[in-house]
Write an enzyme that holds these catalytic residues in place. Structure first.
Site, PDB file in Angstrom:
ATOM      1  N   LYS A 267      38.740  32.267  42.885  1.00 18.11           N
ATOM      2  CA  LYS A 267      38.417  31.677  43.924  1.00 18.11           C
ATOM      3  C   LYS A 267      37.648  32.655  44.781  1.00 18.11           C
ATOM      4  O   LYS A 267      36.855  31.836  45.617  1.00 18.11           O
ATOM      5  CB  LYS A 267      39.940  31.544  44.750  1.00 18.11           C
ATOM      6  CG  LYS A 267      39.746  30.152  45.771  1.00 18.11           C
ATOM      7  CD  LYS A 267      41.062  29.902  45.983  1.00 18.11           C
ATOM      8  CE  LYS A 267      40.880  28.990  47.357  1.00 18.11           C
ATOM      9  NZ  LYS A 267      42.153  28.552  48.013  1.00 18.11           N
ATOM     10  N   ARG A 268      37.787  33.653  44.685  1.00 22.13           N
ATOM     11  CA  ARG A 268      37.184  34.914  45.474  1.00 22.13           C
ATOM     12  C   ARG A 268      35.563  34.610  45.157  1.00 22.13           C
ATOM     13  O   ARG A 268      34.719  34.943  46.076  1.00 22.13           O
ATOM     14  CB  ARG A 268      37.555  35.992  45.047  1.00 22.13           C
ATOM     15  CG  ARG A 268      36.973  37.229  45.918  1.00 22.13           C
ATOM     16  CD  ARG A 268      37.797  38.380  45.664  1.00 22.13           C
ATOM     17  NE  ARG A 268      36.973  39.539  45.852  1.00 22.13           N
ATOM     18  CZ  ARG A 268      36.674  40.742  45.155  1.00 22.13           C
ATOM     19  NH1 ARG A 268      37.482  40.770  43.966  1.00 22.13           N
ATOM     20  NH2 ARG A 268      35.845  41.451  45.464  1.00 22.13           N
TER      21      ARG A 268
END
Ligand code: GLU
Length: 531
Positions: A267-268
């Site tokens: 997600k980062r």
């Protein structure tokens, strides 16, 4: 090796087969984009089949919501499905949990033909088997114990209600030969392949049985899926052989990895929802252009030097033959570059329309994924900003177009716009020290210089429109008198008028806002600096 089946008269049919997690991000867009492109290119069909036989992966147990959230997100970026749970089609139902009787029928057929068998081993026995194999450094594999149970006896045990699964009876001798679009011929020794469970104890199919049966019944001609399925491919080839079905063309594509080359995209690094990316202001053109270049480039003869392709160009140029076998790494800078380029391709009118559409139909729209994941703080702030500015933008479209034209050359993603256009729409800044360059000059020096330059600028602006020469002469001339670097004085005027250290060309900005407004800003800035 051919890229997509070209049997004349045969409709090209491709499918996306996601689990209904509701999650769509740049990685899944990239995974399903080839299907869409090849279907469009060949005049074939892009099909959505929902693989919800693994209930753990449903979005909050509500697969309907997950499915519709996904469809909404794919369609927002322009990946459209011609058949699927939302539009129907001739080969439905398109959700696997609605096809359980079909899988049972085909599992029974394999039993009856001697290609599958009932297995009664308990989960405890299987766990113990695995542990022992691990201890002996052997590959974990079912030991085929129940293969030796006589079919009549097994049938009796099943009829008496004994818990069981159905396993495929993989040959133990010889080789299985598989053909793959990217990898060519793959040969595996049959003795190394596990007797895969096809139907689970609860009567639900595993991926292996369900995907083969569905791909066949849905007349899929080309299966494009993640390369994590490559090791299972021989099992699928064997199932086609057992059933006596024609094997579709298979291509296993690599995933997008994190920038460090490790692990699946997290997600980062951009694996947040594609709707969030669109809210941030990535255009669907930019998203599809970037996504397709993750692991693919057109033939050098037709490739564009700048790597910018319209959706129609991607449809025209895309082929599986130029797909990489190794995974691409997520590259935020490249994504930004591509998005910026697409922004600059619009005419000013098109760009203005797109920005308004983005504000109304992306930022402020309530998407189904919002129910699943909720909004992040930045999305809530962006919505508040857009709610504040949108009516002002729309109230004077001519002015909006002019302001926007200044930004079109600079902006990377649309969410920068509310703040970067703010100075045209507000009457007062809450200046803070970070909006000013105070490295070389103190606040009081800046105030004094602004006061003088303001008087001199008033003279030229009040007599009418100002040329670049006049403007430069005033600011530069006064900086020289002060023995300042011209840049320091320009920056001071910029901070006063735009509230920021970076902005589009200043004279043009002042012209759009009008000198009367610029002078109010400068007066207020002088007051603020003098405090
Ligand atoms: N449901 C499978 C997955 O999400 C689909 C794989 C395939 O495309 O066959 O990995």
């Amino acid at each position: 090796m051919s890229s997509v089946r070209s049997d004349m008269n045969k409709e090209i049919r491709l499918r996306a087969a996601p689990s209904p997690t509701g999650k769509v991000h740049i990685g899944t867009v990239r995974a399903y984009l080839p299907n869409f492109l090849l279907a469009r290119k060949s005049g074939g069909k892009n099909i959505l089949r929902v693989e919800d036989t693994d209930s753990k992966r449903n979005a909050f147990g509500d697969s309907q919501l997950g499915v519709h959230a996904m469809i909404e997100a794919y369609e927002a970026v322009g990946i459209v499905f011609d058949e699927g749970p939302h539009v129907g089609g001739d080969y439905g139902p398109y959700v696997q949990s609605e096809r359980l009787d079909i899988y049972k029928k085909y599992a029974d057929e394999l039993i009856n033909n001697g290609h599958a068998y009932y297995c009664f081993c308990s989960s405890e026995r299987l766990a113990e088997l695995r542990e022992n194999q691990k201890a002996l450094k052997q590959r974990p594999m079912y030991d085929r114990l129940c293969r030796s149970i006589k079919p009549e006896e097994a049938k009796k045990r099943v009829a008496s209600g004994e818990a069981h699964v159905i396993r495929m009876k993989f040959p133990t001798e010889g080789e299985t030969v598989c053909h793959e679009v990217l990898f060519g011929e793959i040969r595996v020794k049959n003795q190394d392949i596990d007797d895969q469970v096809l139907l689970k104890q609860n009567g639900w199919p595993t991926y292996h049985l369900a995907s083969v049966v569905d791909d066949h019944l849905m007349r899929i001609t080309t299966v494009i899926r993640g390369d994590d399925w490559l090791p299972s491919y021989p099992k699928h080839v064997k199932l086609y052989e057992f059933f006596g079905w024609e094997i579709p063309e298979f291509a296993h594509l690599p995933m997008i990895l994190n920038p460090d080359g490790h692990k699946k995209l997290s997600k980062r690094y951009g694996a947040n929802s594609i709707i969030a990316k669109m809210r941030e202001g990535y255009l669907k053109e930019g998203i599809l252009n970037y996504a397709i270049l993750c692991g693919w480039a057109p033939d050098a003869k037709v490739a564009h030097q700048d790597e910018i392709y319209s959706i129609d160009e991607i449809i025209e140029l895309f082929d599986l033959a130029h797909m990489n076998k190794t995974a691409a790494r997520y590259d935020q800078n490249k994504f930004d570059y591509i998005n910026g380029k697409h922004i600059r391709r619009f005419t000013p009118e098109q760009f203005a329309d797109r920005v308004l559409d983005w504000a109304e139909n992306i930022v402020l729209k309530h998407f189904k994924v919002d129910v699943i994941s909720g909004l992040e703080d930045w999305e809530i702030s962006l919505q508040a900003e857009v709610k504040k500015y949108l009516p002002l933008w729309k109230a004077d479209i001519t002015k909006f177009n002019k302001c926007l034209a200044l930004e079109q050359e600079r902006v990377v993603k649309l969410s920068e716009l509310p703040a970067s256009l703010a100075y045209f729409y507000i009457d007062e800044f809450n200046y803070s020290d970070s909006d000013w360059n105070m490295k070389n000059r103190s606040k009081s020096e800046l105030a004094a210089a602004l006061k003088e330059v303001f008087d001199r600028l008033s003279v030229i602006f009040e007599k009418g429109s100002v040329t670049h020469e006049e403007w430069e002469k005033v600011v530069r001339g006064y900086a020289e008198e002060l023995d300042w670097k011209a840049g320091d004085l320009f920056l001071a005027v910029r901070s006063a008028v735009t509230g920021r250290l970076q902005s589009p060309p200043l004279l043009e900005s002042i012209e759009i806002m009008g000198w009367h407004k610029a002078r109010i800003f400068i007066e207020k800035a002088i007051t603020w600096l003098s405090k």
